[in-house]
Design a protein around this motif. Structure first.
Motif, PDB file in Angstrom:
ATOM      1  N   LEU A 226      34.415  43.487  52.840  1.00  0.00           N
ATOM      2  CA  LEU A 226      34.356  43.491  51.516  1.00  0.00           C
ATOM      3  C   LEU A 226      35.949  44.490  51.829  1.00  0.00           C
ATOM      4  N   CYS A 227      35.653  45.562  51.763  1.00  0.00           N
ATOM      5  CA  CYS A 227      37.125  46.423  51.788  1.00  0.00           C
ATOM      6  C   CYS A 227      37.945  45.954  52.846  1.00  0.00           C
ATOM      7  N   ASP A 228      37.810  45.566  53.484  1.00  0.00           N
ATOM      8  CA  ASP A 228      39.386  44.398  54.345  1.00  0.00           C
ATOM      9  C   ASP A 228      39.344  43.277  53.247  1.00  0.00           C
TER      10      ASP A 228
ATOM     11  N   ASP B 161      43.643  41.083  49.853  1.00  0.00           N
ATOM     12  CA  ASP B 161      43.742  40.347  49.535  1.00  0.00           C
ATOM     13  C   ASP B 161      42.844  38.556  49.348  1.00  0.00           C
ATOM     14  N   SER B 162      42.076  38.680  50.837  1.00  0.00           N
ATOM     15  CA  SER B 162      41.841  37.428  49.910  1.00  0.00           C
ATOM     16  C   SER B 162      40.150  37.314  49.641  1.00  0.00           C
ATOM     17  N   ILE B 163      39.285  38.591  49.041  1.00  0.00           N
ATOM     18  CA  ILE B 163      38.909  38.793  48.445  1.00  0.00           C
ATOM     19  C   ILE B 163      38.746  37.686  46.949  1.00  0.00           C
ATOM     20  N   PHE B 164      40.289  37.798  46.687  1.00  0.00           N
ATOM     21  CA  PHE B 164      40.325  37.163  45.428  1.00  0.00           C
ATOM     22  C   PHE B 164      40.921  35.326  45.477  1.00  0.00           C
ATOM     23  N   ASP B 165      40.361  35.022  46.881  1.00  0.00           N
ATOM     24  CA  ASP B 165      40.660  33.450  46.937  1.00  0.00           C
ATOM     25  C   ASP B 165      39.502  32.562  46.444  1.00  0.00           C
ATOM     26  N   LYS B 166      40.018  31.249  45.626  1.00  0.00           N
ATOM     27  CA  LYS B 166      39.528  30.866  44.774  1.00  0.00           C
ATOM     28  C   LYS B 166      38.975  29.333  45.535  1.00  0.00           C
TER      29      LYS B 166
END
Length: 487
Positions: free
Chosen positions: A366-368, A373-378
């Protein structure tokens, strides 16, 4: 689920994908006979189903006769049009992208197709229909003798050597002599006949019927048609507006979560959908992972209790719901957050009735994912028409299909790519079986490893997909390519 060999826009090895060609929206109509995609360049492309047109019999008649249709659904390119152009908001000094965020089909009428498309700020209502291009034939003019002003050099049906106009008037000044008594010869002019209009070919023409704008301060994230066929909703981060299809300069705000002080803002609206049959009921999801069901007179809140001691910096980010879909009968709602798919029963607000792990193996990363910004992919989600399966996308152009019937353990990973540059690595513990344009594997995931044993590629992601409303086939978009898969 098996793979179909239908691919639209597949690029060759080494070919660079243009940003404007990347597909950003995909939607079947209610019949499943038409499919629409939108891209970042503001274009809408329509595809039409062709296999049901065989035999000269309608699909409904074939089913009535219990005719076995062994062929899988086949689609062909129908037409495309430019829906949105880039704009600039001078008051806010803000560039407005032409990218299509959502497409929704409306009710057809007189064989014309109607659909709504939206970018960040403006919704447009389009009508697509066949127009016959007409041509006039059997003209009295001989094209080989015509001159610039429409007259002809000589008359082929007059015994007089005087030049004549097409209407039979002479050029010697008698046209201006009002007392001149012009008369047709006995029996008329045998070569004089009326022009005839003949249809030569049929073209598809897209026409913008309405433009709905200036109603959202924030970016529009979803639109949804009402079952009444007359109204639709549009949602941005803080508000949901109700529109009448026939009125473009007025909308009604039905949900407003904007606090008096923006510093008190704790959640935003991420997606909104009308109920498929109840015209006074809709649902919207939030960045806090909850779903609120509204019937415009009362509301119910659906959220899963948080496990004690499980909070972290990423908790709210990964809980944010990126997409919701009603099941066809309206009884269930499917939601997608970053890590999971959840199926909710609208009669049970205590928690989801089923949870499907999609990205659990990414939890240590999750840090990476936050850094890039991949964690904000919809990621979007969809349900099959019979409600027995659900699907959503992932990285490396993979998507997941889960069985949601009671007792089902179906969990399949499929690859939406025929990229010849992909490195194929066979692993003895999990061999991959190519099925046409996809790879089917049993869902025994190794963290960070895809179906072919490769590390996951976070730059290639399958965000958009749609399930055919009546058959077991899925359309999904990977970059600029559209893939069709069938069971």
């Amino acid at each position: 689920m098996h793979g179909g060999d239908e691919v639209f826009g597949e690029r060759t090895a080494g070919e660079e994908v243009q940003e404007v060609d990347i597909i950003s929206a995909i939607e079947f109509d209610k019949t499943g006979d038409h499919l629409a995609t939108g891209d970042r360049g503001g274009r809408v492309v329509l595809f039409e189903r062709t296999d049901t047109k065989d035999h000269g019999v309608s699909r409904r008649d074939l089913e009535r006769m219990d005719y076995l249709i062994s062929r899988h659904p086949e689609f062909r390119y129908k037409t495309e049009f430019q829906s949105h152009e880039p704009e600039f908001d001078y008051l806010k000094s803000l560039e407005i992208e032409e990218k299509i965020n959502k497409i929704r089909w409306c009710q057809t009428a007189n064989s014309a197709l109607f659909l709504l498309s939206t970018n960040d700020k403006t919704i447009k209502f389009w009508k697509v229909q066949e127009k016959k291009v007409k041509k006039i034939s059997d003209m009295n003019l001989d094209p080989s003798k015509a001159v610039g002003n429409g007259s002809i050099a000589s008359s082929s049906n007059s015994s007089s050597p005087k030049p004549c106009l097409a209407n039979g008037s002479s050029l010697d000044g008698s046209y201006n002599n009002l007392s001149h008594d012009f008369s047709f010869p006995p029996g008329g002019l045998p070569s004089l006949h009326l022009p005839v209009v003949t249809s030569q070919e049929t073209n598809l023409v897209a026409r913008c019927r309405r433009v709905y704008g200036h109603a959202h301060d924030y970016h529009i994230n979803s639109i949804s048609n009402n079952s009444d066929g007359e109204t639709f909703i549009s949602a941005d981060d803080l508000r949901i507006n109700l529109w009448n299809l026939e009125i473009s300069n007025q909308s009604f705000n039905i949900v407003d979560v904007k606090p008096a002080n923006m510093e008190d803002l704790t959640e935003v609206i991420t997606s909104a959908e009308f109920h498929p049959t109840h015209c006074n009921m809709l649902a919207y999801s939030s960045s806090k992972g909850s779903i609120r069901l509204i019937d415009l007179r009362q509301s119910a809140l659906f959220e899963e209790p948080e496990a004690p001691g499980s909070r972290s910096f990423f908790t709210e980010i990964i809980a944010s719901i990126s997409d919701i879909k009603f099941a066809k009968d309206g009884r269930y709602i499917l939601s997608r957050d970053y890590m999971t798919l959840k199926l909710w029963d609208i009669n049970m607000d205590s928690g989801p009735v089923a949870t499907f792990q999609v990205h659990e193996y990414l939890r240590p990363k999750l840090c990476d994912l936050y850094e890039n910004d991949s964690i904000f992919d919809k990621f979007e989600c969809c349900l099959s028409g019979d409600g027995l399966r659900v699907a959503t996308g992932s990285y490396s152009n993979l998507f997941r299909v889960f069985g949601c019937a009671p007792g089902s353990t179906e969990a399949t990973t499929l690859e939406a790519s025929k990229n010849p540059m992909r490195r194929q690595v066979q692993t003895p513990s999990r061999p991959s079986r190519p099925l046409s344009s996809i790879t089917r594997v049993v869902r025994r995931e190794t963290p960070g490893v895809d179906a072919n044993g490769n590390s996951f590629d976070f730059t290639t992601k399958l965000l958009h997909l749609a399930w055919h409303p009546t058959e077991n086939s899925i359309a999904c978009a990977a970059a600029n390519s559209l893939y069709m898969y069938y069971a």
